[in-house]
Scaffold this active site. Sequence first.
Site, short mmCIF file in Angstrom:
data_model
loop_
_atom_site.label_atom_id
_atom_site.label_comp_id
_atom_site.label_asym_id
_atom_site.label_seq_id
_atom_site.Cartn_x
_atom_site.Cartn_y
_atom_site.Cartn_z
N HIS A 17 0.84 -1.20 0.00
CA HIS A 17 0.00 0.00 0.00
C HIS A 17 0.88 1.26 0.00
CE1 HIS A 17 -3.06 -2.61 2.38
NE2 HIS A 17 -3.49 -2.53 1.15
N LYS A 41 -15.85 -8.46 5.39
CA LYS A 41 -14.65 -8.86 6.14
C LYS A 41 -14.79 -8.43 7.58
CE LYS A 41 -11.26 -8.04 2.40
NZ LYS A 41 -10.16 -7.14 2.02
N ARG A 90 -2.32 -6.05 -8.10
CA ARG A 90 -1.25 -7.01 -7.87
C ARG A 90 -1.18 -8.05 -8.99
NH1 ARG A 90 -3.28 -7.66 -1.86
NH2 ARG A 90 -5.10 -7.08 -3.06
N SER A 128 -2.86 -7.67 3.10
CA SER A 128 -3.08 -7.53 4.54
C SER A 128 -3.40 -8.89 5.16
CB SER A 128 -4.23 -6.56 4.81
OG SER A 128 -3.91 -5.28 4.33
P1 ADP Z 1 -5.82 -6.13 0.84
O1 ADP Z 1 -6.22 -6.86 -0.41
O2 ADP Z 1 -4.38 -6.22 1.14
O3 ADP Z 1 -6.73 -6.40 2.01
P2 ADP Z 1 -7.06 -3.47 0.61
O4 ADP Z 1 -8.48 -3.85 0.49
O5 ADP Z 1 -6.67 -2.69 1.80
O6 ADP Z 1 -6.00 -4.63 0.47
O7 ADP Z 1 -6.61 -2.73 -0.73
C1 ADP Z 1 -6.57 -1.37 -0.98
C2 ADP Z 1 -5.93 -1.14 -2.34
O8 ADP Z 1 -4.55 -1.48 -2.30
C3 ADP Z 1 -6.50 -1.96 -3.48
O9 ADP Z 1 -6.47 -1.14 -4.64
C4 ADP Z 1 -5.54 -3.11 -3.59
O10 ADP Z 1 -5.56 -3.69 -4.89
C5 ADP Z 1 -4.24 -2.40 -3.32
N1 ADP Z 1 -3.17 -3.25 -2.83
C6 ADP Z 1 -3.20 -4.12 -1.80
N2 ADP Z 1 -2.01 -4.73 -1.62
C7 ADP Z 1 -1.18 -4.23 -2.58
C8 ADP Z 1 0.17 -4.48 -2.96
N3 ADP Z 1 0.91 -5.38 -2.29
N4 ADP Z 1 0.68 -3.78 -4.00
C9 ADP Z 1 -0.09 -2.89 -4.67
N5 ADP Z 1 -1.37 -2.63 -4.40
C10 ADP Z 1 -1.92 -3.28 -3.36
#
Ligand code: ADP
Length: 165
Positions: A17, A41, A90, A128
């Site tokens: 992130h 979730k 990703r 996460s």
């Molecule tokens: P997670 O899938 O880790 O629970 P979130 O729902 O918090 O993530 O995702 C928020 C944003 O960050 C989304 O656009 C998700 O695709 C992106 N994201 C999550 N992990 C990564 C990563 N390792 N690299 C790039 N973008 C990411």
Amino acid sequence: MSIAVYPGSFDPITLGHLNIIRRASALFDEIIVCVMVNSSKRPLFNRAERVELIKRTIARFPNVRVESSEELVVKFMKDRGAKVIIKGLRAVSDFDREFQIALVNGKLDKSIETLFMPSSEKYTYLSSTAVKEMARYGANLSTFVPKEIIEDVIKKVESEGLMIR
Ligand code: ADP
């Protein structure tokens, strides 16, 4: 002024992130990280805790701030004059879901654009969910989450009785 919103659950924020935040902060005048409620979730950290962890890790970026919201992202954006949604991708598996969300948001408000940014190859494996799983096994989290929040993640997993020994 160009304002972009980076929405997500951030439960907790990871180095993946943070990499997107750093790159996006170079493209816009202001980035608002928005902690959203995901009803499907059950989070480890509550909303206020997730905001606090993000606040600590973005302190180094002067044009990035964090808020949380329970409303539609397009409504949140309208109230703040933001026109762009940032999404990190990703893998192909992210694409299907994110593409659909982008189309829905575009239908809700035609003036909103979604910008997809490819994950750095260093972090394509990182989520996460993976962080929480690693924390349960007592793994070293330094390559997964910002150093400012490592202790918080360990403490939280311990206090919730989630450690696997
Ligand atoms: P997670 O899938 O880790 O629970 P979130 O729902 O918090 O993530 O995702 C928020 C944003 O960050 C989304 O656009 C998700 O695709 C992106 N994201 C999550 N992990 C990564 C990563 N390792 N690299 C790039 N973008 C990411």
